[in-house]
Design a protein around this motif. Sequence first.
Motif, PDB file in Angstrom:
ATOM      1  N   VAL A 124       0.793  -1.002   0.275  1.00  0.00           N
ATOM      2  CA  VAL A 124       0.160  -0.176  -0.100  1.00  0.00           C
ATOM      3  C   VAL A 124       0.954   1.557  -0.288  1.00  0.00           C
ATOM      4  O   VAL A 124       0.965   1.991  -1.032  1.00  0.00           O
ATOM      5  CB  VAL A 124      -0.748  -0.206   1.393  1.00  0.00           C
ATOM      6  N   ASN A 125       1.809   1.310   0.442  1.00  0.00           N
ATOM      7  CA  ASN A 125       2.807   2.713   0.659  1.00  0.00           C
ATOM      8  C   ASN A 125       4.107   2.286   1.066  1.00  0.00           C
ATOM      9  O   ASN A 125       4.520   1.000   1.429  1.00  0.00           O
ATOM     10  CB  ASN A 125       2.761   2.986   1.691  1.00  0.00           C
ATOM     11  N   ALA A 126       5.017   2.373   0.581  1.00  0.00           N
ATOM     12  CA  ALA A 126       6.926   1.943  -0.101  1.00  0.00           C
ATOM     13  C   ALA A 126       7.505   2.762  -0.005  1.00  0.00           C
ATOM     14  O   ALA A 126       6.965   3.753  -1.205  1.00  0.00           O
ATOM     15  CB  ALA A 126       6.908   0.384  -0.769  1.00  0.00           C
ATOM     16  N   THR A 278       9.385   3.861  11.986  1.00  0.00           N
ATOM     17  CA  THR A 278       8.951   5.119  12.140  1.00  0.00           C
ATOM     18  C   THR A 278       7.985   5.839  12.214  1.00  0.00           C
ATOM     19  O   THR A 278       7.151   4.950  12.587  1.00  0.00           O
ATOM     20  CB  THR A 278       9.094   5.278  10.246  1.00  0.00           C
ATOM     21  N   ASN A 279       8.061   6.954  13.445  1.00  0.00           N
ATOM     22  CA  ASN A 279       6.819   7.704  13.039  1.00  0.00           C
ATOM     23  C   ASN A 279       6.241   8.667  11.544  1.00  0.00           C
ATOM     24  O   ASN A 279       5.042   9.210  12.044  1.00  0.00           O
ATOM     25  CB  ASN A 279       6.916   9.076  14.455  1.00  0.00           C
ATOM     26  N   ASN A 280       7.352   8.948  10.719  1.00  0.00           N
ATOM     27  CA  ASN A 280       6.376   9.362   9.672  1.00  0.00           C
ATOM     28  C   ASN A 280       5.942   8.568   8.380  1.00  0.00           C
ATOM     29  O   ASN A 280       6.327   7.407   8.384  1.00  0.00           O
ATOM     30  CB  ASN A 280       7.887  10.049   9.153  1.00  0.00           C
ATOM     31  N   GLN A 281       4.959   8.116   8.909  1.00  0.00           N
ATOM     32  CA  GLN A 281       3.450   7.546   8.022  1.00  0.00           C
ATOM     33  C   GLN A 281       4.212   7.229   6.854  1.00  0.00           C
ATOM     34  O   GLN A 281       3.670   6.565   5.686  1.00  0.00           O
ATOM     35  CB  GLN A 281       2.018   8.067   7.478  1.00  0.00           C
ATOM     36  N   MET A 282       4.250   8.660   6.078  1.00  0.00           N
ATOM     37  CA  MET A 282       4.969   9.270   4.984  1.00  0.00           C
ATOM     38  C   MET A 282       6.030   7.623   3.900  1.00  0.00           C
ATOM     39  O   MET A 282       6.151   7.609   3.202  1.00  0.00           O
ATOM     40  CB  MET A 282       5.042  10.248   3.981  1.00  0.00           C
ATOM     41  N   ASN A 283       7.102   7.500   5.381  1.00  0.00           N
ATOM     42  CA  ASN A 283       8.270   6.866   4.893  1.00  0.00           C
ATOM     43  C   ASN A 283       7.843   5.495   6.060  1.00  0.00           C
ATOM     44  O   ASN A 283       8.401   4.346   5.239  1.00  0.00           O
ATOM     45  CB  ASN A 283       9.038   7.645   5.519  1.00  0.00           C
ATOM     46  N   ALA A 284       6.441   5.348   5.653  1.00  0.00           N
ATOM     47  CA  ALA A 284       5.982   4.021   6.417  1.00  0.00           C
ATOM     48  C   ALA A 284       6.173   2.591   4.774  1.00  0.00           C
ATOM     49  O   ALA A 284       5.669   3.103   4.113  1.00  0.00           O
ATOM     50  CB  ALA A 284       5.217   4.230   6.963  1.00  0.00           C
ATOM     51  N   ARG A 285       6.890   0.937   5.273  1.00  0.00           N
ATOM     52  CA  ARG A 285       5.908   0.387   4.724  1.00  0.00           C
ATOM     53  C   ARG A 285       4.954  -0.281   4.736  1.00  0.00           C
ATOM     54  O   ARG A 285       5.161  -0.770   5.948  1.00  0.00           O
ATOM     55  CB  ARG A 285       7.255  -0.348   4.600  1.00  0.00           C
TER      56      ARG A 285
END
Length: 299
Positions: A124-126, A278-285
Amino acid sequence: AKMFLSDYKSNFHFGYVLKNIDLRYIDKKEIDKLIFLLFQYKILIIKSQTLTPKEYENVMSLFGRPIKHILQEFSLPDFANIVKLSDYINPDGKPDGITDGGSYWHTDMSYYEISNVFTSLYAVNATPNSSGTQFLDLQDGLKALIRNDELCNKIELTTGCNLLDLSVIHRFGNRRKLIAKKQPEQYLSPNIKNEMKPVTHPFIKKNLYTGKSALFAIFGSSVCFSGLNENVSQELLNEIEDYLVCNASFYEHKYETGDLIIWDNSTLAHKGNVSHLTNNQMNARIIWRMNLDYTGVIS
């Protein structure tokens, strides 16, 4: 270990990449073609997907019967068949999903009696820094083992059994942790762990649809050869594992957002790299996972 994967398919029948396909609009006939490719190449990498949980569950259910993951606390709301792997940590300090999806060599669901299981992971995010997933081809691994006369003789002498007749006892967890406590292992509540009974699988398994043989699930959950002392078994299984990691064909998948990968656990072992929390959702896998029992589903 050998590493390979071209843009579309490898020369070693290990890995196949599809780019111009939208799984939201696929029909059963096209699914059958994908399943054929999956059995031939062992892992499919389908790029650039945009799926809702419902769409993901619907299309994956065409590959097999969904199996609920044992860690239900990390399933998506209203979708018990989908669990979330995530390295995002919420502001309250709680994980957003499973932070360690198995950072040791293993085969999904091998602690159950079922053994015809696909795993699907949808990114969904990477980001370019997201951790990947490594794979070993255990059809190729069986060929590599058979070439090693010394190790084959040791296995047969120690177990008193022909390779083809060997069976292995499996329990949830990582065998390596029994000897080395610092080894990783997925957390499972003691109550659930105590309810789970050991299961037995063959050392060598013939694929239900291709008829090709592979070593089956000899990492992770495999704790003991049937009829052999556990300590002796673990030393021997560790020796086999170390040999295969160096000699079986290998591939590491690095995720891009929209990647959907699906593989056959009867022929591959895999491990996740340790997540970068990470605490940053944009950087999360963030990955959605489903497991599918393909017994009797595929004609």
